[in-house]
Motif scaffolding. Structure first.
Motif, short mmCIF file in Angstrom:
data_model
loop_
_atom_site.label_atom_id
_atom_site.label_comp_id
_atom_site.label_asym_id
_atom_site.label_seq_id
_atom_site.Cartn_x
_atom_site.Cartn_y
_atom_site.Cartn_z
N ARG A 149 53.08 11.29 -52.02
CA ARG A 149 54.05 10.54 -51.23
C ARG A 149 55.32 11.37 -51.24
O ARG A 149 55.78 11.80 -52.27
CB ARG A 149 54.32 9.17 -51.83
CG ARG A 149 53.17 8.22 -51.65
CD ARG A 149 53.50 6.86 -52.21
NE ARG A 149 54.51 6.15 -51.49
CZ ARG A 149 54.28 5.37 -50.43
NH1 ARG A 149 53.07 5.23 -49.99
NH2 ARG A 149 55.25 4.73 -49.84
N PHE A 150 55.87 11.60 -50.07
CA PHE A 150 57.08 12.38 -50.01
C PHE A 150 58.06 11.73 -49.04
O PHE A 150 57.67 10.94 -48.19
CB PHE A 150 56.80 13.83 -49.63
CG PHE A 150 56.18 14.02 -48.28
CD1 PHE A 150 56.97 14.35 -47.19
CD2 PHE A 150 54.81 13.90 -48.09
CE1 PHE A 150 56.40 14.54 -45.94
CE2 PHE A 150 54.24 14.09 -46.85
CZ PHE A 150 55.03 14.41 -45.76
N ALA A 151 59.30 12.06 -49.21
CA ALA A 151 60.35 11.52 -48.34
C ALA A 151 60.97 12.69 -47.58
O ALA A 151 61.53 13.59 -48.19
CB ALA A 151 61.40 10.79 -49.16
N LEU B 173 64.79 12.41 -38.64
CA LEU B 173 63.92 12.78 -39.75
C LEU B 173 63.06 13.96 -39.35
O LEU B 173 62.58 14.03 -38.22
CB LEU B 173 62.98 11.61 -40.11
CG LEU B 173 63.61 10.36 -40.68
CD1 LEU B 173 63.96 9.38 -39.59
CD2 LEU B 173 62.67 9.73 -41.67
N THR C 249 61.87 0.68 -41.70
CA THR C 249 60.92 1.46 -42.50
C THR C 249 60.16 2.41 -41.59
O THR C 249 59.65 2.02 -40.55
CB THR C 249 59.91 0.53 -43.22
OG1 THR C 249 60.65 -0.38 -44.04
CG2 THR C 249 58.96 1.33 -44.09
N GLN D 20 56.96 5.09 -41.75
CA GLN D 20 55.80 5.55 -42.51
C GLN D 20 55.02 6.51 -41.63
O GLN D 20 54.92 6.30 -40.42
CB GLN D 20 54.90 4.39 -42.92
CG GLN D 20 55.55 3.44 -43.88
CD GLN D 20 54.61 2.32 -44.28
OE1 GLN D 20 53.49 2.21 -43.80
NE2 GLN D 20 55.07 1.47 -45.16
N LEU E 19 54.18 9.54 -46.21
CA LEU E 19 55.61 9.45 -46.41
C LEU E 19 56.05 8.04 -46.08
O LEU E 19 55.44 7.37 -45.26
CB LEU E 19 56.38 10.46 -45.56
CG LEU E 19 56.46 10.23 -44.06
CD1 LEU E 19 57.62 9.31 -43.72
CD2 LEU E 19 56.65 11.54 -43.37
N ALA E 20 57.06 7.60 -46.76
CA ALA E 20 57.64 6.29 -46.48
C ALA E 20 59.13 6.38 -46.77
O ALA E 20 59.53 6.84 -47.83
CB ALA E 20 56.99 5.22 -47.34
N ARG E 21 59.91 5.97 -45.82
CA ARG E 21 61.36 5.99 -45.98
C ARG E 21 61.88 4.66 -45.48
O ARG E 21 61.53 4.22 -44.39
CB ARG E 21 61.91 7.16 -45.15
CG ARG E 21 63.30 7.61 -45.47
CD ARG E 21 63.34 8.45 -46.74
NE ARG E 21 64.69 8.55 -47.22
CZ ARG E 21 65.42 9.65 -47.18
NH1 ARG E 21 64.91 10.76 -46.71
NH2 ARG E 21 66.64 9.65 -47.64
N THR E 22 62.70 3.99 -46.28
CA THR E 22 63.24 2.68 -45.93
C THR E 22 64.76 2.74 -45.91
O THR E 22 65.36 3.32 -46.81
CB THR E 22 62.76 1.61 -46.93
OG1 THR E 22 61.33 1.59 -46.92
CG2 THR E 22 63.26 0.23 -46.56
#
Length: 146
Positions: free
Chosen positions: A29-31, A47, A67, A69, A92-95
């Motif tokens: 998992r990366f951001a 992004l 969010t 993903q 990837l997941a960024r919130t």
């Protein structure tokens, strides 16, 4: 000169151990890095998602939370040995917490050349307005003659 990153060293050691014992590495998992800008129209989030196609991106907006993903897969083929794998792959997941002055029902998303741009407009209530000042009242002609 490269800066020492203890977390990168730990990750590389973990990958080496997995390869040594024949265990496939778990998807990481990366951001991705993000830039956030604001102007009078709203927010713009940018992004970096190189190698990710639009159908692999999922964007959700709920309760003042945005969010993002996505999934970038690793192309693993039989008969091929990987000597070095440095590009991030996996999920990837960024919130992001978005203030109430922005309208999450009108988010626009655009993915071009590996860059995802999200535009979050200001809500109608938060828009700048000019208010006219009245100088006096206008009397109705019927009331003025009575």
């Amino acid at each position: 000169m490269m800066r020492f990153d203890p977390f990168r060293e730990i990750e590389e050691l973990t990958q080496r151990m997995d390869r040594a014992f024949g265990q496939p590495a778990a998807p990481a998992r990366f951001a991705p890095p993000v830039d956030v800008h604001e102007d009078e129209h709203g927010l713009e989030l940018t992004l970096d998602l190189p190698g990710v196609s639009p159908d692999q991106v999922q964007i959700e907006a709920e309760n003042q939370t945005l969010t993002v993903q996505a999934t970038r897969t690793y192309d693993r083929r039989e008969g091929r040995t990987a000597h070095r794998v440095e590009r991030a792959h996996g999920t990837l997941a960024r919130t992001f917490s978005v203030p109430a002055k922005y309208d999450l029902t009108k988010v626009e998303a655009d993915l071009q050349h590996g860059t995802l741009t999200l535009k979050v407009p200001r809500s109608e209530a938060a828009q700048k307005r000019t208010i006219t000042v009245r100088t006096g009242t206008v009397l109705d002609t019927d009331t003025a003659s009575a």
